[in-house]
Design a protein around this motif. Structure first.
Motif, short mmCIF file in Angstrom:
data_model
loop_
_atom_site.label_atom_id
_atom_site.label_comp_id
_atom_site.label_asym_id
_atom_site.label_seq_id
_atom_site.Cartn_x
_atom_site.Cartn_y
_atom_site.Cartn_z
N GLN A 4 40.09 99.38 -42.10
CA GLN A 4 41.19 99.60 -41.16
C GLN A 4 42.47 99.99 -41.89
O GLN A 4 42.77 99.45 -42.95
N PRO A 5 43.25 100.89 -41.28
CA PRO A 5 44.55 101.19 -41.89
C PRO A 5 45.49 99.99 -41.77
O PRO A 5 45.40 99.22 -40.80
N GLY A 20 58.19 101.68 -57.98
CA GLY A 20 57.88 103.04 -58.45
C GLY A 20 56.98 103.78 -57.48
O GLY A 20 56.90 105.01 -57.51
N TRP A 21 56.27 103.06 -56.63
CA TRP A 21 55.42 103.68 -55.62
C TRP A 21 56.19 103.84 -54.32
O TRP A 21 57.04 103.02 -53.98
N SER A 22 55.86 104.93 -53.59
CA SER A 22 56.50 105.20 -52.31
C SER A 22 55.43 105.47 -51.27
O SER A 22 54.27 105.71 -51.61
N VAL A 23 55.85 105.46 -50.02
CA VAL A 23 54.93 105.82 -48.95
C VAL A 23 55.50 107.02 -48.21
O VAL A 23 56.71 107.13 -47.99
N GLY A 24 54.62 107.96 -47.89
CA GLY A 24 55.06 109.12 -47.13
C GLY A 24 53.84 109.87 -46.65
O GLY A 24 52.85 109.97 -47.37
N ALA A 25 53.89 110.35 -45.41
CA ALA A 25 52.80 111.14 -44.83
C ALA A 25 51.45 110.44 -45.01
O ALA A 25 50.46 111.06 -45.43
N ASP A 26 51.43 109.14 -44.70
CA ASP A 26 50.18 108.37 -44.78
C ASP A 26 49.56 108.34 -46.16
O ASP A 26 48.32 108.29 -46.31
N ASN A 55 34.82 103.73 -56.21
CA ASN A 55 34.28 104.67 -55.23
C ASN A 55 35.35 105.05 -54.19
O ASN A 55 35.15 105.01 -52.98
N HIS A 56 36.51 105.39 -54.73
CA HIS A 56 37.66 105.71 -53.87
C HIS A 56 38.49 106.79 -54.58
O HIS A 56 39.12 106.51 -55.60
N HIS A 57 38.44 108.00 -54.04
CA HIS A 57 39.01 109.15 -54.73
C HIS A 57 40.20 109.71 -53.96
O HIS A 57 40.13 109.87 -52.74
N SER A 58 41.26 110.00 -54.69
CA SER A 58 42.42 110.64 -54.10
C SER A 58 42.88 111.75 -55.04
O SER A 58 42.51 111.76 -56.22
N ASP A 59 43.69 112.65 -54.52
CA ASP A 59 44.13 113.77 -55.35
C ASP A 59 45.04 113.30 -56.49
O ASP A 59 45.96 112.51 -56.29
N LEU A 60 44.76 113.87 -57.67
CA LEU A 60 45.59 113.68 -58.86
C LEU A 60 46.08 115.05 -59.28
O LEU A 60 45.25 115.94 -59.47
N THR A 61 47.38 115.20 -59.48
CA THR A 61 47.86 116.50 -59.95
C THR A 61 48.46 116.35 -61.34
O THR A 61 49.40 115.59 -61.56
N LEU A 62 47.85 117.11 -62.27
CA LEU A 62 48.32 117.13 -63.66
C LEU A 62 49.34 118.23 -63.82
O LEU A 62 49.05 119.40 -63.55
N ALA A 70 48.45 110.86 -55.01
CA ALA A 70 48.67 110.79 -53.56
C ALA A 70 47.45 110.07 -53.00
O ALA A 70 46.37 110.66 -52.86
N VAL A 71 47.62 108.78 -52.72
CA VAL A 71 46.48 107.89 -52.46
C VAL A 71 46.40 107.58 -50.97
O VAL A 71 47.37 107.08 -50.38
N THR A 72 45.27 107.89 -50.38
CA THR A 72 45.07 107.63 -48.96
C THR A 72 43.58 107.44 -48.69
O THR A 72 42.75 107.73 -49.54
N THR A 73 43.27 106.92 -47.51
CA THR A 73 41.86 106.76 -47.11
C THR A 73 41.60 107.68 -45.94
O THR A 73 41.92 107.37 -44.79
N HIS A 74 41.03 108.85 -46.25
CA HIS A 74 40.81 109.87 -45.21
C HIS A 74 39.99 109.31 -44.05
O HIS A 74 40.30 109.55 -42.89
N SER A 75 38.94 108.52 -44.39
CA SER A 75 38.02 108.06 -43.35
C SER A 75 38.70 107.09 -42.39
O SER A 75 38.24 106.91 -41.25
N ALA A 76 39.81 106.45 -42.82
CA ALA A 76 40.52 105.52 -41.96
C ALA A 76 41.74 106.17 -41.31
O ALA A 76 42.37 105.58 -40.43
#
Lengths: 100, 100
Positions: A4-5, A20-26, A55-62, A70-76
């Motif tokens: 659940q979200p 140092g962490w923020s929340v934005g756009a889910d 077993n939890h993947h989010s986009d990483l930009t180098l 940018a960490v989120t749970t697409h399925s939720a």
């Protein structure tokens, strides 16, 4: 059962433990600046390994010497416990941010 | 002497030799789908090494089994020879896209 979200209040409470962490756009976001390209590339690999373990993947930009998460749970459709677990694990291994 | 951006016509001519690559917002872009997370992570490291060799860095985004490149020359304010050199090098090493 899908994860659940978290509510906005739960997210804000948790964020206090992750300076140092923020929340934005889910998404939970943080950009680490490592100081050189090699260190930034190494952090990508380390985070990729943690993502595999959880077993939890989010986009990483180098970037040149940066790694942006940018960490989120697409399925939720939102931010879940899993996202905070990943953020917390990354926070503990990022150079200058704690011990491995 | 700073590198000059290429003209729209030069960019279009060069793109014919790089199927799969597109141009948008002053960037050459391509997303490779690798089929698994380990292969995608390995490609990020390989591209990072090529960027270091060329001394030309652009953002790489690692997804679950994808690597997205957005290649541009910030100092020139557009797409240059250097960008095509990087794209061509990546194209030659990306799995399924040629020999190393």
């Amino acid at each position: 059962m899908p994860t659940q979200p978290l509510s906005q209040k739960e997210i804000e409470d948790r964020l206090r433990e992750l300076p140092g962490w923020s929340v934005g756009a889910d998404r939970l976001t943080r950009t680490y600046r490592l100081g050189d390209h090699f260190a930034a590339t190494a952090l990508v690999v380390h985070v990729a390994q943690i993502q595999q373990e959880l077993n939890h993947h989010s986009d990483l930009t180098l970037g040149y010497d940066t790694v942006a998460l940018a960490v989120t749970t697409h399925s939720a459709g939102g931010i879940t416990e899993k996202d905070f677990e990943l953020a917390d694990r990354v926070e503990r291994i990022a150079p200058g941010h704690g011990a491995n």
